[in-house]
Design a protein around this motif. Sequence first.
Motif: not given
Length: 391
Positions: A23-24, A18, A26, A21
């Motif tokens: 996205y990670f 995370g 979440t 990126d």
Amino acid sequence: MSLANGFPGVTLLFAELGHHDPYFRTVTHDYLTAAGRHAVHASTGGLYSGLTAFAFSARAATVRPGDYAVLRSRTDQRIGDFAASFSRHRVSTLPDASQRRKFHDFDVISGMSGVGRHLLEAGPQQAPALAEVLTYLTELTLPRPHHDGLVLPGWWVDHGMDFEDDTPGGHGNFGLAHGITGPLALLSLAWQRGHRSDSAHGAVHRIVEWLYQWQQSDSYGVFWPTGIQVQDLVGAPGTSTTATRPSWCYGTPGIANALRLAGTALGEESWIDTAHAALQAAAARSRTAPEMSQPGLCHGLAGLLVGLEVFRRERPSNVLDESVEATVQDIMRRHQPTEPFGFTVPQDASGLRLDHPGFLDGVTGLLLALWMYATHEPPRSGWEAALMMSW
């Protein structure tokens, strides 16, 4: 609620990703939420269990200063209160010869070395609690008399290598996970952060002198035993000829790391030299160590890889470069694309192979080690602090 094999441990993988990126983040939050459902009734525990494991993973998941701020503040306060009270009590019982000493009180996995590592990152609010922990670990290094007339180091415990093992006379443990090199690592890290005193300076020197006293060697180079018993004290140090498995938990990589931290903190270049020589010997030895079948952080190749990466970041060398590449190749030879997590973990006692998602023995820690290698940079989440590897 386990950093070793529960939700907090799995959180560490996605926390690190995370930081690279969004996205990670979440996914990280989902795992923290799963762990948080158990937090209300969790005991404080050591670094690898309970509330401390949860708080450590939340700190790793923090990308911006305000992330999980309330959660971290509340959990850190509970952890600090527990650690201060526990440490004061243990200091008060050290002079009592009838009190059984256990490595679970002071080690990295369950004891105050691991909790202190978390408190070191908790900010000035927890400085008083950290001071109590450091006082306890410092006092622990003072000699303790033995009923046979021997003088034992203060960290000598009254049980065998297995906590349930009542070996007569107990033992002195060298390993980073459960031995005296855990307190050595924390005292050195704290010294580097400005938590300094004459007593802490003396404690570090006492532990390092012990390491040099029991340092051994074979055709590859320097190593240390896993532990020694009372009967070893009446013989000559350095009589063993068999090196321990080159692992993080009990082997030379973990012990050498603690010595490296101590040498850096106190400006003792010869200690750092010894640590580097020992790690290089462990890496060379691992090429012929059949017991290195484990791929994970604690007992296996991933722990060796993390140690090599940290050491070569400090002192780049062709020898370490070659050792890193060889270790990665050893890991990847164990890759099984058809398995759920890509790697399985062999169980020495039963012969079974487990699909293990955990941080300490399973694929989560293994992937973090490979990610460190692949990115060529220190972890952004600070997950390697759980191994006492980072400043």
